[in-house]
Design a protein around this motif. Structure first.
Motif, short mmCIF file in Angstrom:
data_model
loop_
_atom_site.label_atom_id
_atom_site.label_comp_id
_atom_site.label_asym_id
_atom_site.label_seq_id
_atom_site.Cartn_x
_atom_site.Cartn_y
_atom_site.Cartn_z
N LEU A 46 0.82 -1.20 0.00
CA LEU A 46 0.00 0.00 0.00
C LEU A 46 0.86 1.26 0.00
O LEU A 46 0.53 2.25 -0.67
N GLU A 47 1.95 1.23 0.73
CA GLU A 47 2.80 2.40 0.85
C GLU A 47 3.61 2.70 -0.40
O GLU A 47 4.32 3.71 -0.45
N ASP A 48 3.54 1.83 -1.40
CA ASP A 48 4.17 2.11 -2.68
C ASP A 48 3.33 3.03 -3.55
O ASP A 48 3.80 3.46 -4.61
N THR A 49 2.12 3.31 -3.14
CA THR A 49 1.25 4.21 -3.89
C THR A 49 1.89 5.58 -4.01
O THR A 49 2.25 6.20 -3.00
N ALA A 50 2.04 6.06 -5.23
CA ALA A 50 2.71 7.34 -5.46
C ALA A 50 2.69 7.66 -6.95
O ALA A 50 2.36 6.82 -7.78
N VAL A 51 3.08 8.88 -7.25
CA VAL A 51 3.43 9.23 -8.61
C VAL A 51 4.89 8.89 -8.80
O VAL A 51 5.74 9.33 -8.01
N TYR A 52 5.20 8.14 -9.83
CA TYR A 52 6.56 7.71 -10.10
C TYR A 52 7.12 8.50 -11.27
O TYR A 52 6.48 8.62 -12.32
N TYR A 53 8.32 9.02 -11.07
CA TYR A 53 9.00 9.83 -12.08
C TYR A 53 10.32 9.20 -12.45
O TYR A 53 11.03 8.66 -11.60
N CYS A 54 10.69 9.30 -13.71
CA CYS A 54 12.06 9.02 -14.08
C CYS A 54 12.77 10.34 -14.35
O CYS A 54 12.14 11.34 -14.73
N ALA A 55 14.07 10.34 -14.13
CA ALA A 55 14.85 11.55 -14.28
C ALA A 55 16.25 11.20 -14.74
O ALA A 55 16.73 10.10 -14.50
N ALA A 56 16.90 12.15 -15.40
CA ALA A 56 18.22 11.93 -15.97
C ALA A 56 19.22 12.94 -15.45
O ALA A 56 18.90 14.12 -15.29
N ASP A 57 20.43 12.46 -15.20
CA ASP A 57 21.55 13.29 -14.80
C ASP A 57 22.53 13.33 -15.96
O ASP A 57 23.15 12.31 -16.29
N SER A 58 22.67 14.49 -16.57
CA SER A 58 23.52 14.63 -17.74
C SER A 58 24.97 14.97 -17.40
O SER A 58 25.84 14.87 -18.27
N SER A 59 25.24 15.35 -16.17
CA SER A 59 26.55 15.86 -15.81
C SER A 59 27.46 14.85 -15.12
O SER A 59 28.68 15.02 -15.10
#
Length: 122
Positions: free
Chosen positions: A88-101
């Protein structure tokens, strides 16, 4: 232009599984570090997984370790988050993100997707 688009979220019962996808474009996935983050209502955003652009090493935060697994397909320019034994606690908005540096996990992310909603409910 760098772009990340998440997909695969949805409604799942506790104990179930989902696989999130992050389709990337505008850069070579080999050289960017990609992270998965999540934010539940009323909670701060936190990182749950990361895969290094330098060597492919992965990181998973303690709360998901053993249940979630980040991976990528450089040819298809897609990063995945396999989520098993969902709680239940996994409920969330999930985002992916990139580190270019920086080619390793731990740095600040430069680019973000818009997120995909994961709801774990019985």
């Amino acid at each position: 232009q760098v772009q990340l688009v998440e997909s695969g979220g949805g409604l799942v019962q506790p104990g179930g599984s989902l696989r999130l996808s992050c389709a990337t474009s505008g850069f070579t996935l080999d050289y960017y570090t990609i992270g998965w983050f999540r934010q539940a209502p009323g909670r701060e955003r936190n990182q749950v997984a990361c895969i290094s652009g330098a060597d492919g090493n992965t990181f998973h935060t303690h709360s998901v370790r053993g249940r979630f697994a980040i991976s990528k397909d450089n040819a298809n320019k897609t990063v995945y988050l396999q989520m098993n034994s969902l709680k239940l606690e996994d409920t969330a908005v999930y985002y992916c993100a990139a580190d270019s540096s920086r080619p390793w996990c731990g740095g600040e992310m430069d680019y973000w997707g818009k997120g995909t909603v994961v709801t774990v409910s019985s």
